[in-house]
Write a protein that holds these residues in place. Structure first.
Motif, short mmCIF file in Angstrom:
data_model
loop_
_atom_site.label_atom_id
_atom_site.label_comp_id
_atom_site.label_asym_id
_atom_site.label_seq_id
_atom_site.Cartn_x
_atom_site.Cartn_y
_atom_site.Cartn_z
N GLN A 20 -0.54 -0.63 6.49
CA GLN A 20 -0.98 -0.45 5.11
C GLN A 20 -2.15 0.53 5.03
O GLN A 20 -2.16 1.45 4.22
N HIS B 296 -10.24 -5.41 2.02
CA HIS B 296 -9.48 -5.22 0.77
C HIS B 296 -10.41 -5.21 -0.45
O HIS B 296 -10.17 -4.47 -1.41
N HIS C 269 -3.26 1.69 -4.50
CA HIS C 269 -4.10 1.17 -3.41
C HIS C 269 -4.87 -0.06 -3.89
O HIS C 269 -4.97 -1.06 -3.18
N GLU D 2 -2.54 -3.04 -4.17
CA GLU D 2 -2.22 -3.57 -2.84
C GLU D 2 -3.37 -4.42 -2.31
O GLU D 2 -3.15 -5.48 -1.72
N ASP E 140 -3.48 -7.71 -4.26
CA ASP E 140 -2.37 -8.56 -3.81
C ASP E 140 -2.64 -9.17 -2.44
O ASP E 140 -2.13 -10.25 -2.12
#
Length: 171
Positions: A40, A93, A135, A138, A141
């Protein structure tokens, strides 16, 4: 003058984005069993590298110099990426979520400003903005907003991004 500021800051932002993902991959990609997050991050880094290459070209074509602080942003961004990754995947993240939220708004402002004056560049920035939004989604999530201390981390990162934008426009 304003176009030079836009190109300079966008180049700096994409340079920083590449380094953030490199820093995160240096930490998270090193551990076993992390192929999913490494893939990722590698994908997002590749998209940011494509954006950076385009801004390299635009700077050259427009005879605009990059920010004088590029070496500082490069090092700081790598450290930010590695540091948030050391705090864990969710914190990495959370970093992406925070950065991309600032960048998305920044691109939206530029797109609105350029829409009539330079629709071709506005459309190109719109495509980059779409990548940034993907991005961010993602990251959300994957648990970005569940990171321990995530709200504080996000606030600090967003403030840093906004400051870097203002500084890079001028220097």
């Amino acid at each position: 003058m304003r176009l030079a500021e836009m190109l300079r800051v966008d180049h700096a932002g994409e340079l920083a984005a590449v380094q953030i993902y490199r820093g995160q991959r240096a930490v998270l990609g090193a551990g076993g069993g992390r192929q999913e997050i490494d893939a990722q991050l590698e994908h997002m880094e590749a998209q940011e590298a494509r954006h950076l290459a385009r801004f390299d070209t635009l700077l050259t074509q427009s005879r605009v110099r990059p920010t004088l602080l590029a070496p500082v942003w490069r090092a700081a961004a790598f450290a930010l990426g590695a540091g948030t990754a050391l705090l864990g995947e969710r914190s990495a993240h959370a970093c992406t979520d925070a950065v991309e939220s600032v960048i998305e708004a920044h691109y939206a402002d530029q797109i609105a400003e350029l829409q009539d004056r330079d629709p071709t560049l506005a459309a190109e920035l719109s495509g980059f903005r779409d990548d940034e939004l993907a991005h961010r989604q993602e990251a959300v999530d994957a648990g970005a907003r569940e990171a321990m201390g995530g709200a504080l981390l996000a606030a600090v990162i967003k403030a840093g991004c906004r400051a870097a934008i203002k500084i890079s426009e001028r220097l």
